[in-house]
Design an enzyme around this catalytic site. Structure first.
Site, PDB file in Angstrom:
ATOM      1  N   ARG A  35       0.828  -1.216   0.000  1.00 15.90           N
ATOM      2  CA  ARG A  35       0.000   0.000   0.000  1.00 15.90           C
ATOM      3  C   ARG A  35       0.858   1.259   0.000  1.00 15.90           C
ATOM      4  NH1 ARG A  35      -4.881  -1.897   4.019  1.00 15.90           N
ATOM      5  NH2 ARG A  35      -6.087  -2.864   2.360  1.00 15.90           N
ATOM      6  N   LYS A 199     -19.020 -16.732   1.983  1.00 18.26           N
ATOM      7  CA  LYS A 199     -20.442 -16.618   2.335  1.00 18.26           C
ATOM      8  C   LYS A 199     -21.292 -16.014   1.225  1.00 18.26           C
ATOM      9  CE  LYS A 199     -20.743 -15.819   7.181  1.00 18.26           C
ATOM     10  NZ  LYS A 199     -20.888 -14.685   8.110  1.00 18.26           N
ATOM     11  N   GLY A 352      -9.293  -7.151  -1.686  1.00 19.97           N
ATOM     12  CA  GLY A 352      -9.409  -8.132  -0.608  1.00 19.97           C
ATOM     13  C   GLY A 352      -8.808  -9.465  -0.967  1.00 19.97           C
ATOM     14  N   GLY A 376     -13.546  -3.677   0.674  1.00 22.18           N
ATOM     15  CA  GLY A 376     -14.883  -3.204   1.059  1.00 22.18           C
ATOM     16  C   GLY A 376     -15.430  -2.214   0.054  1.00 22.18           C
TER      17      GLY A 376
HETATM   18  P1  AMP Z   1     -14.586 -14.039   1.841  1.00 21.09           P
HETATM   19  O1  AMP Z   1     -13.984 -13.582   3.130  1.00 21.09           O
HETATM   20  O2  AMP Z   1     -16.056 -14.264   1.883  1.00 21.09           O
HETATM   21  O3  AMP Z   1     -14.125 -13.229   0.649  1.00 21.09           O
HETATM   22  O4  AMP Z   1     -14.015 -15.486   1.590  1.00 21.09           O
HETATM   23  C1  AMP Z   1     -12.658 -15.733   1.439  1.00 21.09           C
HETATM   24  C2  AMP Z   1     -12.335 -17.018   2.107  1.00 21.09           C
HETATM   25  O5  AMP Z   1     -13.195 -18.028   1.628  1.00 21.09           O
HETATM   26  C3  AMP Z   1     -10.926 -17.478   1.856  1.00 21.09           C
HETATM   27  O6  AMP Z   1     -10.190 -17.384   3.038  1.00 21.09           O
HETATM   28  C4  AMP Z   1     -11.105 -18.920   1.396  1.00 21.09           C
HETATM   29  O7  AMP Z   1     -10.220 -19.803   2.057  1.00 21.09           O
HETATM   30  C5  AMP Z   1     -12.523 -19.242   1.811  1.00 21.09           C
HETATM   31  N1  AMP Z   1     -13.128 -20.286   0.987  1.00 21.09           N
HETATM   32  C6  AMP Z   1     -13.198 -20.333  -0.349  1.00 21.09           C
HETATM   33  N2  AMP Z   1     -13.788 -21.473  -0.745  1.00 21.09           N
HETATM   34  C7  AMP Z   1     -14.107 -22.171   0.358  1.00 21.09           C
HETATM   35  C8  AMP Z   1     -14.735 -23.420   0.600  1.00 21.09           C
HETATM   36  N3  AMP Z   1     -15.139 -24.174  -0.417  1.00 21.09           N
HETATM   37  N4  AMP Z   1     -14.889 -23.811   1.871  1.00 21.09           N
HETATM   38  C9  AMP Z   1     -14.468 -23.032   2.880  1.00 21.09           C
HETATM   39  N5  AMP Z   1     -13.883 -21.835   2.728  1.00 21.09           N
HETATM   40  C10 AMP Z   1     -13.695 -21.395   1.477  1.00 21.09           C
END
Ligand code: AMP
Length: 396
Positions: A35, A199, A352, A376
């Site tokens: 950054r 999620k 991110g 974000g």
């Molecule tokens: P997010 O914070 O929602 O952007 O998600 C990112 C995180 O999702 C990363 O740390 C990944 O390790 C996790 N992730 C991606 N695919 C999977 C999966 N199939 N099961 C569990 N975690 C996951």
């Protein structure tokens, strides 16, 4: 229209530059100075044109009061090393020291104020924020907004200072704003959005906003299991948001009405534990064994996604396809990233985790049209929200 820095007459002026220098620090050492490096083009542009630059940034989440743990001292030192000059750091945010640092600068020199979040007014209500911004404005002439990671926040050093002084977008913020305006405005087609991450509930607003605009939506990562469950598949012990199944079914229906293709994985890498050394196998989505969890998309899905990305003219990607932090489950994420680098259209990586994955997996960063610096902020942009730190820069 948002003015850029080249539209400002800066020579001899004290120019506040809001950067996002919120770098990771362990034991007083900066572990990733990305950054700080990203802030250099704007700062150098201004100093080369004779500006007296005063950098503002936050670091971590101090509680609205000075806390040595969150001092910007290591950041000021690193910024000075990278610029090859001394960067004087004020001992306060807007007091005597801040004023003195700003007023002692000669043309082309750079100084820095302490962590703006040492002052509770930075994140306070409108009256408090304006009061802080007005104090800054008493010893500065111009404001440049260059921290894309904070433009979705209403904070004194982001929005109120822009209201208090003549302003412009720095090179980073201008590039981000231009790219997102293009992809959300009139994208070249086929327009493909790839979503992943853990999620589905975090991405519902993005899907809502984009579904009527895109030609194809590719879904991987932990969020795909709620889609697979909505289609009636059993997903073993994979990530699943049961309370989102109705929402996801509604999305599938809407996509059909709009003639938008939603592509889900056809196969998966499943594991018997959430661990890099777990037993794993490749199975079709119809055959996820009980007790096993999908941690990456499989080779058939990679193939399908690669084909779908090949003829796209615009691609936005947000969220990893699997647990890319573990090499055993990184192939899907890497394949999507590489497919984007081979595409000659406009390819945009949301900030991110996706940007982190590109770096971690060693994919050529220069081969993308744009990698966003704000997780974000880029998500809120894709959700169609107005970003206060950008709208305040618009010349009405
Ligand atoms: P997010 O914070 O929602 O952007 O998600 C990112 C995180 O999702 C990363 O740390 C990944 O390790 C996790 N992730 C991606 N695919 C999977 C999966 N199939 N099961 C569990 N975690 C996951």
């Amino acid at each position: 229209m948002i003015r850029g820095i080249n539209d400002l007459e800066v020579s001899g002026k004290i120019v506040f530059v809001r950067c996002d220098l919120n770098v990771p620090i362990e034991d007083g050492q900066i572990t990733d100075d990305g950054r700080i490096r990203a802030s250099l083009p704007t700062i150098s542009n201004l100093t080369e044109r004779g500006a007296r630059v005063v950098v503002l940034s936050h670091l971590g989440r101090p509680n609205g009061a000075p806390d040595p743990k969150y001092s910007l001292a290591p950041v000021a030192a690193r910024l000075g090393e990278l610029l090859g000059v001394d960067v004087a750091l004020a001992t306060d945010v807007c007091g005597d020291s801040a004023k003195q640092v700003a007023e002692n600068l000669a043309n082309g020199q750079v100084g820095m104020l302490e962590n703006v979040r040492f002052d509770a007014r930075e994140t306070g209500d409108a009256v408090a924020r304006q009061e802080l911004a007005k104090t800054w404005a008493t010893f500065g002439d111009l404001f440049v907004s260059d921290g894309f990671g904070v433009v979705h926040r209403k904070q004194a050093s982001v929005t109120d200072l822009a209201e208090a002084l003549p302003h412009a977008a720095g090179l980073l913020v201008k590039a981000e704003a231009d790219v997102f305006a293009k992809v959300l405005g009139d994208p070249a087609r086929p327009y493909v959005v790839v979503l992943g991450g853990s999620k589905v509930s975090d991405k519902l607003k993005v899907i809502d906003n984009l579904i009527s605009k895109v030609d194809r939506l590719l879904i991987g990562g932990g969020m795909c299991f709620t889609f697979l469950a909505a289609k009636g598949y059993s997903v073993g012990s994979s990530l699943l948001e049961l309370d989102q199944i109705d929402n996801v079914s509604a999305i599938l229906e809407r996509a059909q009405q709009l003639n938008v293709e939603i592509l889900l994985p056809v196969d998966l890498v499943v594991a018997d534990a959430f661990a890099s050394d777990a037993n794993r196998q490749i199975v079709s989505v119809q055959e996820i064994p009980d007790g096993w969890m999908g941690l990456d998309i499989g080779p058939g899905s990679i193939n399908l996604f690669e084909q779908s990305l090949a003829d796209a003219q615009t691609i936005i990607w947000n969220g990893p396809m699997g647990v890319f932090e573990m090499p055993a489950f990184a192939a899907g994420t890497k394949a999507v990233a590489v497919a984007m680098t081979k595409n000659s259209g406009l390819t945009v990586v949301g900030g991110g985790d996706s940007a982190a994955a590109v770096r971690l997996l060693g994919v050529d960063e220069d081969a993308f049209s744009h990698i966003s610096t704000g997780g974000g902020a880029s998500l809120e942009f894709l959700e169609g929200k107005e970003l206060p730190g950008l709208s305040v820069l618009e010349d009405k």
